[in-house]
Design an enzyme around this catalytic site. Structure first.
Site, PDB file in Angstrom:
ATOM      1  N   GLN A  71       0.810  -1.212   0.000  1.00 51.28           N
ATOM      2  CA  GLN A  71       0.000   0.000   0.000  1.00 51.28           C
ATOM      3  C   GLN A  71       0.850   1.272   0.000  1.00 51.28           C
ATOM      4  O   GLN A  71       2.046   1.241   0.259  1.00 51.28           O
ATOM      5  CB  GLN A  71      -0.919   0.007   1.219  1.00 51.28           C
ATOM      6  N   HIS A  72       0.192   2.370  -0.292  1.00 51.69           N
ATOM      7  CA  HIS A  72       0.690   3.738  -0.110  1.00 51.69           C
ATOM      8  C   HIS A  72       1.714   4.222  -1.144  1.00 51.69           C
ATOM      9  O   HIS A  72       1.902   5.419  -1.298  1.00 51.69           O
ATOM     10  CB  HIS A  72       1.329   3.926   1.270  1.00 51.69           C
ATOM     11  N   ASP A 226      -2.422  -5.039   0.166  1.00 52.25           N
ATOM     12  CA  ASP A 226      -1.926  -6.318   0.664  1.00 52.25           C
ATOM     13  C   ASP A 226      -2.619  -6.765   1.949  1.00 52.25           C
ATOM     14  O   ASP A 226      -2.914  -7.953   2.133  1.00 52.25           O
ATOM     15  CB  ASP A 226      -0.411  -6.295   0.847  1.00 52.25           C
TER      16      ASP A 226
END
Length: 475
Positions: A71-72, A226
C-alpha cells in the site's frame, strides 16, 4: 477445472499462486525478488511479475487474475503514462515533515473525519507534499497518481491511456485523499498536498468488478491492498483480528463499521469486500529478527534457540526496535535502543531474547491501541514471514497475554487476490466460499512485566525524540 491467479506484489518480492476457482485448491505457484530500498523503479515490479508468472507456469490456462500490492507507494505518471521518478514506497520516511505539516494545517480530527485516518509518513498524500516541496519540476509533470497494484494491473491490461487506470476501495483508502465511507476521492486533500487537483486518479472499482482483460485473454480483477488481500485469503470474519509479521507489522480487524481515530494509532481503511479494515501498522517487522541474527552471526533457527534459552525479560535487557524509525507510535526519525545492559545480562541468549520480545512488545502496543479504540481482541491469528520463527510463535501468547492461532504456512495475500479473481468470474454478491486454513492454537502463561518494562523504555525514547527538536503533531 477453472483456474485463477493471485499476485502478491510486496515490498520484498512478487508471489503468484494459481488456484482452482471453485475449491481454492492450490495448483502451482512461483515467485521472484524485488530490489531493496525505499524507492524503486516500478519497472522492477513488472519484470518480477513476469518472472513469477513464468515460474508459476504462465497464464495460458488461467481464466482470471487479481493483484494485491504493497500500500501507499507513490507511482507518479506524466501525460504519456511514463513514470516521472522512482516510486516512493510506504517505508520511505523522508515525508515525515510533510506529514506533520499536513496534520497541523487541517487538524487530526478533520483528517480522521474525512478519510478515517490521520496521515503519517507512509501515506501517499504525504509523499505528494514532499514531491511538491522538494522536486517541484517533477511535481509539475505529474498527470496521474497510481498505487503499485494499480500500475501493475494497468500494465497487464495493455492500456496506455491514463483514464483507464483503476483501483479498489481498500488500496484507495490508504492514500490519505479517499473517503472509504462515501467511496469517493477528496480532491481538496489532494490539492492541499500537491498544490493542485487536476491530476487523474484511478477509477475505484467494486470488489467483484472486472478491470478489463490481460494477456492470454485473462479477466483482470480490481485487485486490493496487501492487508485487505491477507484478510480475504484468511477468510477473516467481522471481529476477527490478525497480526502479520512481514517487512512491517500489521494488526488488522475486519469490521462492519468504519473507524475515525483522531489519535492516528488506528487507520480506518477499507477491506476488499465492501466492509472496513481498521489496522495499526508498524514500520519494523521481521527485519528486527534479521538484524539480530546478523549481529549474532546466526540463522533464524539458531536465533530462536538462543532466545528460548533465556528467561522471560532477557535478564533485564529491553530492546526498543525502531530500526527504521516508526509509524506506530509516530516517530519516523527515531532510532532503536537497547536498555538495561549490565555485565551479567549482556549475553548472546539475552540479546536474542530481547530482540524477539522487543518486536512482540512493539506489536503488542499496536494491539493495545486497537483495543483502546473499540476493537475487542480475544485471540489473534499470527501470520507472515516472521511467524515462521519458533521463538515468535512460542513467546507471542506470553507477551500479548492472548491465545495465538497459527494457520498453515501459505501466501495469504496472494490467496486473497486469487479469491477475488474467482469472485469476479461469478459476479455474486459475496466471494466464493473456500475452506478456511487449519490453525493450531498456542497458549502460554502471560508475562505482563515484559510489556511493562518495554512501555517504560519506549516512553523514554519518545521523550528524547521530542527533546531533540523532533516535533510531534498534536493528535
Amino acid at each position: 477445472m477453472t483456474l485463477v491467479a493471485g499476485v502478491d506484489s510486496s515490498t520484498q518480492s512478487c508471489k503468484v499462486v494459481i488456484r482452482d476457482a471453485d475449491s481454492g485448491a492450490l495448483v502451482r505457484e512461483g515467485s521472484a525478488t524485488h530490489p531493496d530500498g525505499t524507492e524503486v523503479d516500478p519497472q522492477a515490479w513488472w519484470l518480477a511479475l513476469q518472472e513469477a508468472l513464468d515460474r508459476a507456469g504462465g497464464l495460458a490456462d488461467v481464466t482470471a487474475l487479481s493483484i494485491a500490492g504493497q500500500q501507499h507507494g507513490l507511482v507518479a505518471l506524466d501525460e504519456r503514462g511514463d513514470v516521472v521518478r522512482p516510486a516512493l514506497l510506504w517505508n520511505d520516511v523522508r515525508s515525515a515533515d510533510a506529514a506533520r505539516d499536513l496534520v497541523t494545517e487541517l487538524g487530526p480530527g478533520a483528517w480522521a473525519s474525512a478519510t478515517g485516518s490521520v496521515p503519517v509518513a507512509s501515506f501517499t498524500v504525504t509523499k505528494l507534499r514532499w514531491l511538491a516541496e522538494h522536486e517541484p519540476e517533477n511535481a509539475a509533470r505529474v498527470a496521474a497518481v497510481a498505487l503499485p497494484h494499480d500500475w501493475l494491473t494497468w500494465r497487464l491490461s495493455g492500456a496506455r491511456g491514463l483514464d483507464t487506470l483503476v483501483t479498489d476501495r481498500s488500496d484507495a483508502s490508504g492514500t490519505g485523499y479517499f473517503d472509504p465511507v462515501a467511496g469517493e476521492y477528496r480532491r481538496d486533500l489532494l490539492a492541499l498536498a500537491l498544490g493542485r487537483d487536476d491530476v487523474r486518479l484511478p477509477r475505484v472499482l467494486a470488489p467483484a468488478e472486472s478491470a478489463g482483460e490481460g494477456p492470454d485473454g485473462v479477466t483482470l480483477g480490481a485487485g486490493c491492498g496487501d492487508n485487505a488481500g491477507a484478510a480475504l485469503g484468511l477468510g477473516l470474519r467481522a471481529g476477527e483480528v490478525s497480526v502479520s509479521v512481514g517487512t512491517s507489522g500489521v494488526v488488522a480487524c475486519v469490521s462492519d463499521s468504519p473507524t475515525h481515530d483522531r489519535s492516528g494509532v488506528v487507520a480506518g481503511f477499507a477491506d476488499a469486500t465492501g466492509r472496513y479494515l481498521p489496522l495499526a501498522c508498524t514500520l519494523n517487522g521481521s527485519r528486527v529478527l534479521d538484524a539480530a541474527g546478523a549481529l549474532l552471526d546466526v540463522d533464524h533457527e539458531e536465533l530462536s534457540r538462543l532466545a528460548l534459552a533465556a528467561a522471560p525479560g532477557a535478564g533485564g535487557l529491553v530492546q526498543v526496535p525502531y530500526l527504521v524509525g516508526e509509524r506506530t507510535p509516530d516517530l519516523p526519525g527515531a532510532t532503536g535502543e537497547l536498555h538495561g545492559m549490565t555485565l551479567d545480562n549482556l549475553t548472546r541468549a539475552n540479546l536474542a531474547r530481547a530482540a524477539v520480545e522487543g518486536l512482540l512488545c512493539l506489536l503488542g502496543s499496536a494491539i493495545t491501541g486497537m483495543r483502546e479504540h473499540g476493537v475487542a481482541v480475544e485471540a489473534v491469528t499470527l501470520l507472515g514471514g516472521g511467524a515462521r520463527s519458533e521463538a515468535v510463535r512460542r513467546l507471542a501468547p506470553a507477551v500479548w497475554g492472548l491465545p495465538v492461532d497459527l494457520p498453515a504456512p501459505a501466501q495469504y495475500v496472494a490467496d486473497g487476490a486469487a479469491r477475488q479473481a474467482a469472485w469476479v468470474l461469478t459476479g455474486a454478491s459475496a466471494p466464493p466460499v473456500w475452506e478456511r486454513p487449519a490453525t493450531a492454537r498456542m497458549s502460554a502463561e502471560a508475562t505482563p512485566e515484559v510489556m511493562e518494562r518495554y512501555a517504560a523504555a519506549a516512553e523514554a525514547v519518545a521523550a528524547r525524540y521530542v527533546e531533540n527538536d523532533h516535533s510531534m503533531p498534536d493528535r
